[in-house]
Design an enzyme around this catalytic site. Sequence first.
Site, mmCIF file in Angstrom:
data_model
loop_
_atom_site.group_PDB
_atom_site.id
_atom_site.type_symbol
_atom_site.label_atom_id
_atom_site.label_comp_id
_atom_site.label_asym_id
_atom_site.label_seq_id
_atom_site.Cartn_x
_atom_site.Cartn_y
_atom_site.Cartn_z
ATOM 1 N N GLU A 1 -30.077 -37.631 15.543
ATOM 2 C CA GLU A 1 -29.450 -38.928 15.785
ATOM 3 C C GLU A 1 -29.316 -39.227 17.278
ATOM 4 O O GLU A 1 -28.978 -38.355 18.071
ATOM 5 C CB GLU A 1 -28.064 -38.956 15.128
ATOM 6 C CG GLU A 1 -27.449 -40.342 15.074
ATOM 7 C CD GLU A 1 -26.189 -40.373 14.236
ATOM 8 O OE1 GLU A 1 -26.015 -41.319 13.466
ATOM 9 O OE2 GLU A 1 -25.371 -39.431 14.350
ATOM 10 N N ILE B 1 -43.619 -52.779 7.770
ATOM 11 C CA ILE B 1 -42.264 -52.831 8.311
ATOM 12 C C ILE B 1 -41.932 -51.474 8.914
ATOM 13 O O ILE B 1 -41.888 -50.464 8.208
ATOM 14 C CB ILE B 1 -41.258 -53.218 7.220
ATOM 15 C CG1 ILE B 1 -41.550 -54.640 6.733
ATOM 16 C CG2 ILE B 1 -39.824 -53.110 7.742
ATOM 17 C CD1 ILE B 1 -40.772 -55.068 5.534
ATOM 18 N N SER C 1 -27.678 -52.803 3.951
ATOM 19 C CA SER C 1 -28.775 -52.049 3.344
ATOM 20 C C SER C 1 -28.248 -50.772 2.692
ATOM 21 O O SER C 1 -27.143 -50.312 2.991
ATOM 22 C CB SER C 1 -29.823 -51.690 4.405
ATOM 23 O OG SER C 1 -29.273 -50.787 5.344
ATOM 24 N N ALA D 1 -43.170 -52.149 2.670
ATOM 25 C CA ALA D 1 -41.784 -51.826 3.029
ATOM 26 C C ALA D 1 -41.364 -50.451 2.531
ATOM 27 O O ALA D 1 -40.265 -49.989 2.847
ATOM 28 C CB ALA D 1 -40.843 -52.889 2.467
ATOM 29 N N LYS E 1 -36.377 -46.773 15.357
ATOM 30 C CA LYS E 1 -36.314 -45.306 15.496
ATOM 31 C C LYS E 1 -37.688 -44.707 15.802
ATOM 32 O O LYS E 1 -37.802 -43.517 16.127
ATOM 33 C CB LYS E 1 -35.724 -44.678 14.232
ATOM 34 C CG LYS E 1 -34.253 -45.016 14.025
ATOM 35 C CD LYS E 1 -33.717 -44.439 12.735
ATOM 36 C CE LYS E 1 -32.222 -44.731 12.579
ATOM 37 N NZ LYS E 1 -31.918 -46.174 12.496
#
Length: 645
Positions: free
Chosen positions: A570, A424, A481, A382, A428
């Site tokens: 983005e 993981i 998160s 992770a 994106k």
Amino acid sequence: MNPFYKIVSWYFKKNSLPYWCIFLFDCFLMLLSGIFSYWLFNKTNALVEHRFNVLNTLLIYIALSWVGFRLFHTYSGIVRYSSFVDLTKVAWGNLVGLVLSVVVMYLLDIWKVPEVGILSLTETCLTFFIATLMMWASRILVKTLYDVTFSDKRAMRVLIYGAMSGGVGLAKMIRSQTPRKFRLCGFISHDEHAKHFRLMGEKVYSTHDNFTKIIKDKGVEGILVSPLRIQDFQNNQELQDIFIGAGLKIFLAQVAKEMNVEGTESDMNDLQLKEVSVEDLLPREEISVDLKSVEELLTGKKVLITGAAGSIGSEMVRQVAKFKPAAMVLIDQAETPQHDIRLMMAKEFPEVKAETIVTSISRQNRMDALFRTFRPDYVFHAAAYKHVPMMEDNPSEAVLNNIYGTKVIADMAVKYGVKKFVMISTDKAVNPTNVMGCSKRICEIYVQSLDRKLKLEQMKNKQSEPLTQFVTTRFGNVLGSNGSVIPLFREQIKNGGPVTVTHPDIIRFFMLIPEACKLVLEAGTKGNGGEIFVFDMGKPVRIADLAARMIKLSGAKNVKIEYTGLREGEKLYEEVLSEAENTKPTFHKKIRIAQVREYDYEQAAKDIDELIAISKEYDDMATVKKMKEIVPEFKSNNSKYEQLD
């Protein structure tokens, strides 16, 4: 304060009357009922003349009634909390007393016992009937006095969402609170026919009624959501908007322990009310996971988790620890959060042997020593840098931590015979428009090509021993998160605004961290190697709407939303699949397998080694240029790297 109120308050502030007081009071009511019944049929002169005979008979009735009282515990409850169940117990208890009294009186009459049995059968039945009514009336009177005495006018006027077992249990709970915090104004039911009924003296409304008018007419200030209707409420966006728009406080009723489907009354005693946050209101389906098969694979095994102190990693640690692995090695380079994980493991899972290591996954020699010493069976990877703007400014670090770190851990997994390596990834990585997303796509390419290489070698050499299987899981944002927009918006609202949103039309998928981790565990343990598992993230959420809801829920005034423009790299929306990818179903309806392009390991490893070498020169343009060569679909958006496309 008037004397009556003082006396009532004094009584109700005591815990409860001793049970013998209730028993004696019920006996007294039985005595009065018998005297009245005899008088009704025989008048005063006969009552005075046969007073001792009547008294002896009634004492026998009282003694026999004790059997029914004892059998149904009519005197052991708290009177002010009496319910229909308690009244039913009183009736059954007196019925037992009546039957016994009739039988005993019949026997005494046969045996010619003097001074007893003067009451006829009709008088006896009437005695017990009146006694039952008086016992009911006394309990209802005490409960009513209690409700009236403690009906605080400052209590919040509320509707309960859910009208069956959960809603009624919740209503009973709030009515028994001292001091009274909520005042019930009605129920909201999904059943159209239920709106013609009343529950606990209050009207039942349909979900399709005009709640704007109802809220105004009733002066409603809040909504309490039954524990059995939370998911329905989360998915009813229209009703949520009405309640939030009206400025109502919304509370979710949750049970301290797991509750069965029926929602029993004992379960309702454990209800806890939690004022909702915006995370609680996001629409989502309940996710069920086959944790039994996960448990069978992980129990008694050695598990290594990287990024163990992060949002996803720390939840993975908690969930894996529940399956009682033989040992765990937890790796993270953030010292303070890693110390928190150490303390958590010592407190919550003292029986699980856990090593908390502070180091970077890109330190090859350190990783080699850890794998050599620990020999893990399963690896959950992770660890990654994940903040898009940060990685746009530091592409070399994205390569060295995300890509090189993944390569190091994957190579060690093969070298030391790990059974399964679960990585993981992120949505994106699909058609990436930023460095962070591209770095994760390159990680996917490496572990997939490595898995393919191992399988081809096994087929070529006709080997039968199991090889390391590499599985990738890909999903979007998780609620709560580190770095999520929700904590950021909450802080901005607390400071009086403005709440900053990058674009009016930007949307994102969200999933709860525990749900995401459960899907990772099931996909990871059931995968056969080489797959990229894609999670169904549900419905996307418009970030501007999310911000507006948070402002309304907070009750803050004059907090505005300010649009700042898309950040470097983005997207307006995230994808879990590229245009060239298709999916096929799996063992779980929320998990699908992405059918992606296959890469040759030798070429992928060569390209990645070249990228790592370039990144060590810390030339941003050169580093990103090489990344674009490896991932041709990487097209920078709103970034200085657009010139490379």
